[in-house]
Write a protein that holds these residues in place. Structure first.
Motif, PDB file in Angstrom:
ATOM      1  N   PHE A  14      15.353  -5.820 -25.517  1.00 50.92           N
ATOM      2  CA  PHE A  14      16.477  -6.165 -24.637  1.00 50.92           C
ATOM      3  C   PHE A  14      17.726  -6.487 -25.450  1.00 50.92           C
ATOM      4  O   PHE A  14      18.831  -6.009 -25.132  1.00 50.92           O
ATOM      5  CB  PHE A  14      16.075  -7.367 -23.777  1.00 50.92           C
ATOM      6  CG  PHE A  14      17.208  -7.969 -23.004  1.00 50.92           C
ATOM      7  CD1 PHE A  14      17.711  -9.224 -23.334  1.00 50.92           C
ATOM      8  CD2 PHE A  14      17.793  -7.289 -21.955  1.00 50.92           C
ATOM      9  CE1 PHE A  14      18.756  -9.791 -22.630  1.00 50.92           C
ATOM     10  CE2 PHE A  14      18.841  -7.845 -21.242  1.00 50.92           C
ATOM     11  CZ  PHE A  14      19.320  -9.097 -21.589  1.00 50.92           C
ATOM     12  N   ALA A  15      17.587  -7.267 -26.514  1.00 51.95           N
ATOM     13  CA  ALA A  15      18.738  -7.623 -27.344  1.00 51.95           C
ATOM     14  C   ALA A  15      19.352  -6.379 -27.988  1.00 51.95           C
ATOM     15  O   ALA A  15      20.573  -6.270 -28.123  1.00 51.95           O
ATOM     16  CB  ALA A  15      18.322  -8.625 -28.428  1.00 51.95           C
ATOM     17  N   GLN A  16      18.511  -5.418 -28.378  1.00 53.01           N
ATOM     18  CA  GLN A  16      19.025  -4.192 -28.988  1.00 53.01           C
ATOM     19  C   GLN A  16      19.791  -3.353 -27.972  1.00 53.01           C
ATOM     20  O   GLN A  16      20.803  -2.726 -28.299  1.00 53.01           O
ATOM     21  CB  GLN A  16      17.882  -3.378 -29.592  1.00 53.01           C
ATOM     22  CG  GLN A  16      18.332  -2.233 -30.464  1.00 53.01           C
ATOM     23  CD  GLN A  16      19.078  -2.714 -31.693  1.00 53.01           C
ATOM     24  OE1 GLN A  16      18.591  -3.562 -32.432  1.00 53.01           O
ATOM     25  NE2 GLN A  16      20.267  -2.184 -31.920  1.00 53.01           N
ATOM     26  N   VAL A  17      19.312  -3.325 -26.729  1.00 50.95           N
ATOM     27  CA  VAL A  17      20.027  -2.610 -25.665  1.00 50.95           C
ATOM     28  C   VAL A  17      21.416  -3.208 -25.474  1.00 50.95           C
ATOM     29  O   VAL A  17      22.419  -2.491 -25.336  1.00 50.95           O
ATOM     30  CB  VAL A  17      19.240  -2.657 -24.340  1.00 50.95           C
ATOM     31  CG1 VAL A  17      20.095  -2.129 -23.181  1.00 50.95           C
ATOM     32  CG2 VAL A  17      17.960  -1.854 -24.447  1.00 50.95           C
ATOM     33  N   VAL A  18      21.500  -4.536 -25.495  1.00 48.67           N
ATOM     34  CA  VAL A  18      22.794  -5.215 -25.332  1.00 48.67           C
ATOM     35  C   VAL A  18      23.724  -4.853 -26.494  1.00 48.67           C
ATOM     36  O   VAL A  18      24.906  -4.563 -26.295  1.00 48.67           O
ATOM     37  CB  VAL A  18      22.590  -6.740 -25.249  1.00 48.67           C
ATOM     38  CG1 VAL A  18      23.938  -7.459 -25.224  1.00 48.67           C
ATOM     39  CG2 VAL A  18      21.777  -7.088 -24.006  1.00 48.67           C
ATOM     40  N   ARG A  19      23.217  -4.850 -27.725  1.00 52.21           N
ATOM     41  CA  ARG A  19      24.049  -4.530 -28.884  1.00 52.21           C
ATOM     42  C   ARG A  19      24.572  -3.104 -28.811  1.00 52.21           C
ATOM     43  O   ARG A  19      25.732  -2.831 -29.131  1.00 52.21           O
ATOM     44  CB  ARG A  19      23.252  -4.711 -30.181  1.00 52.21           C
ATOM     45  CG  ARG A  19      22.866  -6.143 -30.500  1.00 52.21           C
ATOM     46  CD  ARG A  19      22.323  -6.246 -31.914  1.00 52.21           C
ATOM     47  NE  ARG A  19      21.661  -7.522 -32.152  1.00 52.21           N
ATOM     48  CZ  ARG A  19      20.352  -7.696 -32.182  1.00 52.21           C
ATOM     49  NH1 ARG A  19      19.556  -6.651 -31.996  1.00 52.21           N
ATOM     50  NH2 ARG A  19      19.828  -8.875 -32.389  1.00 52.21           N
ATOM     51  N   CYS A  20      23.697  -2.179 -28.419  1.00 51.56           N
ATOM     52  CA  CYS A  20      24.070  -0.761 -28.418  1.00 51.56           C
ATOM     53  C   CYS A  20      24.810  -0.343 -27.161  1.00 51.56           C
ATOM     54  O   CYS A  20      25.515   0.672 -27.157  1.00 51.56           O
ATOM     55  CB  CYS A  20      22.820   0.104 -28.580  1.00 51.56           C
ATOM     56  SG  CYS A  20      21.990  -0.098 -30.167  1.00 51.56           S
ATOM     57  N   GLY A  21      24.642  -1.104 -26.076  1.00 52.43           N
ATOM     58  CA  GLY A  21      25.301  -0.746 -24.821  1.00 52.43           C
ATOM     59  C   GLY A  21      24.639   0.404 -24.094  1.00 52.43           C
ATOM     60  O   GLY A  21      25.182   0.933 -23.118  1.00 52.43           O
ATOM     61  N   SER A  22      23.444   0.816 -24.530  1.00 51.53           N
ATOM     62  CA  SER A  22      22.742   1.915 -23.854  1.00 51.53           C
ATOM     63  C   SER A  22      21.281   1.895 -24.241  1.00 51.53           C
ATOM     64  O   SER A  22      20.898   1.410 -25.303  1.00 51.53           O
ATOM     65  CB  SER A  22      23.362   3.270 -24.219  1.00 51.53           C
ATOM     66  OG  SER A  22      23.024   3.637 -25.539  1.00 51.53           O
ATOM     67  N   PHE A  23      20.438   2.468 -23.360  1.00 50.85           N
ATOM     68  CA  PHE A  23      19.013   2.595 -23.648  1.00 50.85           C
ATOM     69  C   PHE A  23      18.782   3.627 -24.751  1.00 50.85           C
ATOM     70  O   PHE A  23      17.922   3.455 -25.612  1.00 50.85           O
ATOM     71  CB  PHE A  23      18.249   2.998 -22.383  1.00 50.85           C
ATOM     72  CG  PHE A  23      18.098   1.895 -21.396  1.00 50.85           C
ATOM     73  CD1 PHE A  23      19.116   1.597 -20.485  1.00 50.85           C
ATOM     74  CD2 PHE A  23      16.952   1.128 -21.370  1.00 50.85           C
ATOM     75  CE1 PHE A  23      18.970   0.554 -19.573  1.00 50.85           C
ATOM     76  CE2 PHE A  23      16.800   0.099 -20.456  1.00 50.85           C
ATOM     77  CZ  PHE A  23      17.815  -0.198 -19.553  1.00 50.85           C
ATOM     78  N   VAL A  24      19.558   4.705 -24.726  1.00 52.43           N
ATOM     79  CA  VAL A  24      19.386   5.762 -25.715  1.00 52.43           C
ATOM     80  C   VAL A  24      19.738   5.248 -27.106  1.00 52.43           C
ATOM     81  O   VAL A  24      19.027   5.500 -28.082  1.00 52.43           O
ATOM     82  CB  VAL A  24      20.250   6.995 -25.357  1.00 52.43           C
ATOM     83  CG1 VAL A  24      20.193   8.034 -26.481  1.00 52.43           C
ATOM     84  CG2 VAL A  24      19.772   7.615 -24.052  1.00 52.43           C
ATOM     85  N   GLY A  25      20.856   4.519 -27.221  1.00 59.52           N
ATOM     86  CA  GLY A  25      21.249   3.971 -28.510  1.00 59.52           C
ATOM     87  C   GLY A  25      20.228   2.983 -29.041  1.00 59.52           C
ATOM     88  O   GLY A  25      19.909   2.982 -30.232  1.00 59.52           O
ATOM     89  N   ALA A  26      19.692   2.125 -28.152  1.00 59.90           N
ATOM     90  CA  ALA A  26      18.677   1.166 -28.575  1.00 59.90           C
ATOM     91  C   ALA A  26      17.413   1.882 -29.034  1.00 59.90           C
ATOM     92  O   ALA A  26      16.788   1.502 -30.030  1.00 59.90           O
ATOM     93  CB  ALA A  26      18.360   0.208 -27.430  1.00 59.90           C
TER      94      ALA A  26
END
Length: 311
Positions: A14-26
């Motif tokens: 979840f924290a990585q999704v927030v940092r990247c701003g997208s599911f694909v980026g995370a």
């Protein structure tokens, strides 16, 4: 019936999704599939009984509940990482991923070789180096370390100088023979000046220091670029005057391809390590900063020799 405990893996996803701003980026950062990322976030939302993210086709944003959970997740994960570092004694054997950012010119010229030397010494340390022509908010964008030139620092960061460096005014001997050597900053307005637009600096505005006083001159020219190597090549080919860091210029001065003009004027361009957390909280960051500090210190340049200055 008691609810199952929240898995810290779900918090990390979840924290990585927030940092990247997208599911694909995370998913790309974590080395998993977007479907796995989506599933873990759904599990976390179900366990908490709250919607954490607004999803669109372009990006994801936090709900109010998601913002609170994100703050808790960052603290929890930070404490877990610190505990694991202390237990494994990574002061002796640092490991994990270190995310480093820098600008194009500095990154290619100095940071990339330093990173190469760093991972050669610490084999269990992985470094992801991102070169982008803008200023980074290291904490907000999920980076551990920014190596930058110039003293433009945002709030809530810690800085350490790695290298004393300056920018100087230079031109090719052929250009100076044809158009003359400028004797004052005001005369630069009559010359073809080659502008290197780096990060968030104002275009064509050169701020230089002389005897502790700063002067500003607005310059123009027929060529400009956001790549320092390109501008440097143009100057060596005789197209005009540049304001450039001593590091890449020094070799061309020694070869006689460039000469310094108005040597009494300089622009501070020190190289800094910028990071969002104290070094004692992250062994991999501490090791990297101390390594870079020593690596850059060995490459300090001295003052300009007399033969490098145009007369």
């Amino acid at each position: 019936m008691n609810k199952p405990a929240i898995d810290n893996t779900d918090l990390r996803v979840f924290a990585q999704v927030v940092r990247c701003g997208s599911f694909v980026g995370a998913a790309d950062e974590l080395g998993v599939s977007p479907a796995y990322v989506s599933k873990r976030v759904q599990v976390l939302e179900k366990q908490l009984g709250a919607k954490l993210l607004h999803r669109t086709t372009r990006q994801v944003t936090l709900t109010d509940e998601g913002d609170r959970v994100c703050q808790w997740a960052e603290r929890i994960l930070d404490d877990l990482d610190q505990m694991q570092q202390e237990v494994r004694d990574v002061r002796v054997d640092p490991r994990g991923t270190l995310r480093v950012c820098s600008s194009f010119g500095l990154g290619r010229e100095l940071v990339a070789p330093a990173v190469s030397a760093l991972v050669a010494r610490y084999r269990q340390l992985d470094v992801r180096l991102q070169l982008v022509d803008r200023l980074f908010d290291v904490a907000a964008e999920g980076y551990d370390l920014d190596i930058r030139m110039g003293a433009e620092f945002g709030p809530n960061v810690i800085v350490r100088r790695l290298l004393h460096n300056e920018r100087v005014l230079c031109a090719a001997p052929g250009y100076l023979q044809q158009f003359g050597v400028p004797r004052s900053l005001a005369e630069l307005r009559q010359h073809n000046c080659l502008v290197n637009k780096e990060r968030d600096r104002p275009f064509g505005v050169w701020r230089l220091e002389r005897d502790g006083r700063e002067d500003t001159v607005k310059v123009t020219g027929s060529l400009s670029s956001n790549n320092g190597e390109v501008v440097l090549d143009w100057a060596a080919e005789g197209h005009g005057i540049i304001l450039h860091s001593l590091w890449p210029v020094s070799a061309m001065l020694a070869e006689g391809k460039l000469q310094v003009v108005l040597p009494e004027y300089r622009q501070a361009a020190h190289v800094w390590a910028v990071y969002p957390t104290r070094l004692e909280r992250s062994a991999k960051l501490r090791v990297a900063v101390e390594f870079f500090e020593d690596w850059f210190r060995q490459r300090e340049l001295g003052d300009l020799p007399d033969w490098a200055v145009a007369s």
